[in-house]
Each structure stands twice: as C-alpha cells, then as structure tokens.
Design a protein around this motif. Sequence first.
Motif, PDB file in Angstrom:
ATOM      1  N   SER A 108      71.660 -38.926 -37.889  1.00 53.75           N
ATOM      2  CA  SER A 108      70.559 -38.058 -37.444  1.00 53.75           C
ATOM      3  C   SER A 108      69.458 -37.889 -38.499  1.00 53.75           C
ATOM      4  O   SER A 108      68.460 -37.234 -38.254  1.00 53.75           O
ATOM      5  CB  SER A 108      71.125 -36.684 -37.092  1.00 53.75           C
ATOM      6  OG  SER A 108      71.766 -36.140 -38.240  1.00 53.75           O
ATOM      7  N   ILE A 109      69.664 -38.467 -39.677  1.00 55.62           N
ATOM      8  CA  ILE A 109      68.735 -38.237 -40.789  1.00 55.62           C
ATOM      9  C   ILE A 109      68.032 -39.528 -41.204  1.00 55.62           C
ATOM     10  O   ILE A 109      68.632 -40.600 -41.221  1.00 55.62           O
ATOM     11  CB  ILE A 109      69.503 -37.688 -42.028  1.00 55.62           C
ATOM     12  CG1 ILE A 109      70.255 -36.396 -41.693  1.00 55.62           C
ATOM     13  CG2 ILE A 109      68.572 -37.492 -43.225  1.00 55.62           C
ATOM     14  CD1 ILE A 109      69.379 -35.165 -41.583  1.00 55.62           C
ATOM     15  N   ARG A 180      64.447 -35.549 -39.956  1.00 53.18           N
ATOM     16  CA  ARG A 180      65.359 -35.816 -38.833  1.00 53.18           C
ATOM     17  C   ARG A 180      64.851 -36.993 -38.008  1.00 53.18           C
ATOM     18  O   ARG A 180      63.665 -37.158 -37.862  1.00 53.18           O
ATOM     19  CB  ARG A 180      65.494 -34.571 -37.936  1.00 53.18           C
ATOM     20  CG  ARG A 180      66.032 -33.372 -38.680  1.00 53.18           C
ATOM     21  CD  ARG A 180      66.891 -32.498 -37.766  1.00 53.18           C
ATOM     22  NE  ARG A 180      67.800 -31.666 -38.552  1.00 53.18           N
ATOM     23  CZ  ARG A 180      69.043 -32.010 -38.885  1.00 53.18           C
ATOM     24  NH1 ARG A 180      69.524 -33.180 -38.506  1.00 53.18           N
ATOM     25  NH2 ARG A 180      69.790 -31.207 -39.601  1.00 53.18           N
ATOM     26  N   ARG A 181      65.763 -37.774 -37.515  1.00 53.30           N
ATOM     27  CA  ARG A 181      65.383 -38.918 -36.669  1.00 53.30           C
ATOM     28  C   ARG A 181      64.889 -38.430 -35.310  1.00 53.30           C
ATOM     29  O   ARG A 181      65.430 -37.499 -34.760  1.00 53.30           O
ATOM     30  CB  ARG A 181      66.599 -39.812 -36.428  1.00 53.30           C
ATOM     31  CG  ARG A 181      66.827 -40.809 -37.520  1.00 53.30           C
ATOM     32  CD  ARG A 181      67.958 -41.766 -37.135  1.00 53.30           C
ATOM     33  NE  ARG A 181      68.449 -42.503 -38.276  1.00 53.30           N
ATOM     34  CZ  ARG A 181      67.899 -43.636 -38.741  1.00 53.30           C
ATOM     35  NH1 ARG A 181      66.847 -44.132 -38.139  1.00 53.30           N
ATOM     36  NH2 ARG A 181      68.418 -44.242 -39.769  1.00 53.30           N
TER      37      ARG A 181
END
Length: 181
Positions: A108-109, A180-181
């Motif tokens: 997610s990062i 964050r993605r």
Amino acid sequence: ENVTRMVKIHPDFNYSIVNQFTIKDGIILNPDSVEVTGPDLILDTLSFIPTEKLNLGELTRNYSDKVRLNQEADLTYSISRVDCSIELERFTELQVSVPLEVLNLPDSILLQTFPSSININCKVGLSKYDRIESYPFRAVVDYEKIEERVQTLSVSIQNLPEYLLSYEYYPKSVEFLKSRR
C-alpha cells in the motif's frame, strides 16, 4: 593406531605487494593436498598442513618455486614439497551505479528515495574488470527501519563478488518520501 587421509596444504608466507598490483588468483599450490599418515587422534584435529614459513619480502613480479611442507613429528607425508606460484596483476578502480531497492515495502506504500541509485567505487584486478561492470550488486534500504521524525535511511550493499579487493560507496544514507499508493 595409524590412519591415512588427504589434508589441504596452506601457504605460510609473509609478503607485501608492490603498489598498484594484486595477486591474480590467490597463491596456487600444486598439489594442493597431501596424503598424511599418523595417529588417529592427531589426524582428527588436523585441518591443514602448513608449508614452511617463508619471508618473500615485497613481491615486484611473479613468484614460483618449490616449497617444503612443515614436517610434524608423528606424521608422514606422501610428498615433502609442492610447487608454488603467485601471479601478480595490476588492479584498477571503477565506479558502478546501482539502483536502490527497498526491502519489506508494504503493497500500500510508495517510497521514493533521493537519490534513487548508489555509486560503488570498486578496486579489482584487471582480469576481473569485464566481470565487475555487469556484476549484480545490490544496494538496499529497509522500510522497516524507518523511525519517527528521521528523514533518512541507511544504505547497505549486498551480493559482493569474492574477487573485490576493496570498495567504497556513497551516499551511505538517503532521504525518502513516503506516500500511499
């Protein structure tokens, strides 16, 4: 009771090497092992047989000679001397640029590092020069090592070739931007 087994031979040499040179492929002994016969107890603890101690001084050119083995009291050897050769070669320095990898990064990062690659200065023997240019060095930072209010991550270099004489790399730490993605 006496037993016989093959034991590696180790060179016991003192030497230095003239500037700008290195030993090409280590000290080569031929044969590199000897058949040793002696008491079980002694042979059990024996990891190698040394050559006699030699002071070679400063090596300025290739060396080759017959070298005696260091004779231990209760042991007999199948040979008493070995051929020894030391080949010198010039060394060279070169710089490779390696993209930085982030270990343990959650899906997610997104993590951007500044800079995004690391320069490694390598010292190698000339015969290894071609190999080093395409060698798969790894430069890594670890996401799990991010600390509160610290804006940098330490870089470590992995997967170094055995034939590297020495290396230096920079930067030793990088700044990063996390999103964050």
